[in-house]
Design an enzyme around this catalytic site. Structure first.
Site: not given
Length: 152
Positions: A96-97, A91, A46-49, A102
């Protein structure tokens, strides 16, 4: 009932962005059901689960959902993945540096707050050292480009 299990990704614990990772269209749903029909699966989306009900272990259910919606790496392939991510190869913008920082911050947080096994320390230290070497000795990231820079 023994081994009747439900794996639920729902709005009470997960935001919309995370829930959307576990949505199944009707073709994907039907394929999952037929692939593991011996477990008597029922998949509710569903939209919530997204909830998978079946007769089996928790591990089987998590594996069923994840192998269809999440990339899983183990052992040597997990180490290779970490090296590729750290170096910026995985990436959206190759080289990407920002990703190395991160990775380092995530590693430092875990190392400082909870401590890590010698093996995990060695793997992360190797990946970070490798990424630094690639960034200084190759053309991969000679331009300081990131997704944020490209967006600007």
């Amino acid at each position: 009932m023994k081994n009747f299990t439900c794996i639920s990704v729902n709005h009470k614990l997960c935001g919309q962005a995370f829930r959307s990772l576990f949505t199944f269209d009707s073709a994907q749903c039907e394929k999952l059901l037929f692939d593991v029909k011996d477990l008597s699966p029922v998949l509710i989306c569903t939209c919530n689960r997204t909830e998978l009900y079946f007769c089996g272990t928790t591990e089987e259910g998590i594996r069923l959902l994840c192998e269809r919606k999440v990339m899983i790496f183990t052992d040597k392939t997990a180490v290779k993945r970490l090296y590729s991510v750290s170096c910026g190869i995985e990436s959206a913008v190759i080289g990407e540096d920002e990703i190395l920082g991160q990775v380092r911050r995530a590693y430092d947080l875990s190392r400082e707050r909870i401590g890590l096994s010698p093996e995990v320390n060695m793997i992360f230290q190797g990946a970070i050292a490798c990424a630094k070497k690639i960034k200084t000795e190759t053309e991969l990231s000679k331009t300081s480009v990131s997704t944020a820079t490209l967006a600007a």
